[in-house]
Design an enzyme around this catalytic site. Structure first.
Site, short mmCIF file in Angstrom:
data_model
loop_
_atom_site.label_atom_id
_atom_site.label_comp_id
_atom_site.label_asym_id
_atom_site.label_seq_id
_atom_site.Cartn_x
_atom_site.Cartn_y
_atom_site.Cartn_z
N ASP A 14 0.81 -1.22 0.00
CA ASP A 14 0.00 0.00 0.00
C ASP A 14 0.84 1.27 0.00
OD1 ASP A 14 -2.41 -1.27 -0.16
OD2 ASP A 14 -2.86 -1.17 1.98
N ARG A 94 1.79 4.65 17.19
CA ARG A 94 1.28 5.67 16.27
C ARG A 94 1.57 7.11 16.67
NH1 ARG A 94 1.96 1.66 13.27
NH2 ARG A 94 0.21 0.76 12.13
N ASP A 123 -6.00 3.26 13.48
CA ASP A 123 -4.71 3.90 13.25
C ASP A 123 -4.83 5.25 12.56
OD1 ASP A 123 -3.20 1.97 14.52
OD2 ASP A 123 -3.03 0.72 12.73
N SER A 174 -3.24 -9.00 7.48
CA SER A 174 -2.69 -7.66 7.67
C SER A 174 -1.90 -7.70 8.97
CB SER A 174 -3.82 -6.64 7.75
OG SER A 174 -3.35 -5.46 8.33
N1 ARG Z 1 -6.52 -3.52 16.48
C1 ARG Z 1 -5.23 -3.07 16.84
C2 ARG Z 1 -5.27 -1.61 17.14
O1 ARG Z 1 -6.18 -0.93 16.75
C3 ARG Z 1 -4.21 -3.44 15.81
C4 ARG Z 1 -4.20 -2.64 14.56
C5 ARG Z 1 -3.26 -3.19 13.56
N2 ARG Z 1 -2.98 -2.22 12.56
C6 ARG Z 1 -2.62 -2.50 11.32
N3 ARG Z 1 -2.38 -1.50 10.54
N4 ARG Z 1 -2.56 -3.72 10.87
O2 ARG Z 1 -4.38 -1.10 17.77
#
Ligand code: ARG
Length: 412
Positions: A14, A94, A123, A174
């Site tokens: 991506d 993040r 995110d 993912s």
């Molecule tokens: N659900 C988790 C969170 O919101 C993990 C997110 C994983 N993010 C990703 N871009 N694959 O913190």
């Protein structure tokens, strides 16, 4: 000369496609910023790839120390665990990434920053709320939220522009990794009834294949911060890396969480977080020894708030600063050592000691040396039970309902 955008670049499909797309759609020159938060990877290959795909500049920043000292350890001291399960690995990384994106945007004179998040997750919220807290006037672009391409379309876009499609793009999962844990979503995991296939786990051994003998590890804390493993002093980054390996070997650290996202979706998330799981467990075990009952009760409420604010992208807020000050104060005496036993997916605290322990052998023992005055319990029980006795007689004995209807005197 075109304006510049700083893109948080992972090297995956991506964000690679985004480099080209930002040029095509926005006519922006892309500075690719790759942030090392312990997601082991060949960073020079990632850098080369960014340039090959069309970035005007590629930067790699080692942020592991910042991540541990400013994000992971404060969260550990707070015992921050989202919904009782998730140690918040991705969520913690993040705001740090947002900070570095903003710094580089200013250094490079860029007018925009970009990230690879879709419009369905947490995110995007964490990135954008944090970026807006840290800067004014930076435009934020989220290509994967805007372009409306399916996975297949993204792959053919890549092929059209000669962007290498990583083998991992064929993987249905993912994945996001950092020192504090690995997050795995999508593919068959989207069916909450399906047991996660063994292939999704790379940090932890299958518990049934883990060693037949238990492993032991001793973690030393100073003021709530882990500083030693088996007596050996280690810096935070090395300590976490070492624990991930040592604990993962015993199959400890797998989490299957049906999670409530901020954007209203329930999602099934698999995590591997060996170091985080044992450090949180050990830290709480030491707090049980060094904090009073009331401190622990109150701190548990703060822990829930703390976890929520991390999860919900509110890192850069005064509420956080206030809670962090409280948490820091609670850690003054959280110093000592915890011994853990690791065996086939399980982790048990089997020993703890502290120079500031509130555990008193003289008070606890049933043997010789008992210092507890048992005769004093009589008066204590009398006063403690006074309101119970009064209410029972006035209100309950005749009219108790539900499970308490058993209180009614038996008629003869
Ligand atoms: N659900 C988790 C969170 O919101 C993990 C997110 C994983 N993010 C990703 N871009 N694959 O913190």
């Amino acid at each position: 000369m075109a304006d510049k955008v700083v893109l948080a670049y992972s090297g995956g499909l991506d964000t690679s496609v985004a480099i080209r797309w930002l040029k095509e759609e926005y006519n922006l020159d892309v500075v690719a910023l790759t942030i090392d938060v312990g997601n082991e990877r060949d960073f020079s290959a990632v850098e080369q790839k960014a340039l090959k795909v069309g970035a005007v500049k590629a930067l790699v920043k080692d942020a592991k120390e910042l991540f541990v000292n400013y994000f992971i350890f404060p969260a550990l001291q707070a015992d921050a665990i989202y919904e009782g399960q998730y140690p918040l690995a991705t969520a913690l990384s993040r705001p740090l990434m947002a900070k570095l994106l903003v710094d580089v945007a200013h250094e490079e004179g860029a007018s925009a920053v970009a990230h690879g998040c879709t419009g369905k997750g947490n995110d995007q919220v964490r990135f954008e709320v944090s970026i807006n807290a840290l800067s004014t006037g930076l435009k934020i672009i989220a290509p994967a939220r805007e372009w409306g391409m399916t996975r297949e379309e993204t792959i053919s876009y890549a092929q059209r522009y000669d962007i290498p499609v990583p083998i991992t793009a064929a993987s249905p999962y993912s994945i996001d990794e950092c020192l504090w844990g690995k997050s795995i979503e999508c593919g068959v995991l989207e069916d909450p009834w399906v047991e996660p296939p063994e292939e999704v786990f790379t940090w932890t051994k299958a518990p049934d294949k883990a060693p037949d003998r238990p492993g032991y590890v001793e973690i030393g804390f100073e003021k709530g911060i882990p500083v030693t493993i088996d007596g050996q002093k280690l810096d935070g980054v090395s300590l976490i890396m070492k624990l991930n390996e040592l604990v993962g070997k015993h199959g400890v650290g797998r989490i299957d969480h049906l999670e409530n996202r901020l954007v209203g979706i329930k999602s099934r998330e698999i995590y591997e977080a060996p170091a985080a799981v044992v450090l949180l467990q050990a830290h709480q075990a030491l707090e049980a020894m060094t904090l009073s009952k009331e401190q622990i009760r109150f701190k548990q409420k703060v822990a829930i708030e703390y976890a929520d604010l991390i999860y919900n992208g509110l890192w850069f807020t005064s509420l956080h600063q206030d809670l962090a000050a409280y948490v820091k104060s609670t850690q003054r005496f959280v110093t000592g050592t915890v011994r853990l036993k690791l065996f086939k997916g399980n982790c048990q605290v089997v020993g703890r000691k502290s120079p500031k322990s509130l555990y008193s052998f003289g008070l606890a023992t049933y043997d010789k040396g008992d210092e507890f005055d048992q005769s004093a319990s009589l008066g204590f029980i009398h006063i403690w039970g006074l309101p119970v006795k009064t209410q029972a007689q006035v209100q309950l004995l005749g009219e108790a309902e539900g499970p308490l209807s058993i209180m009614k005197p038996k008629r003869r």
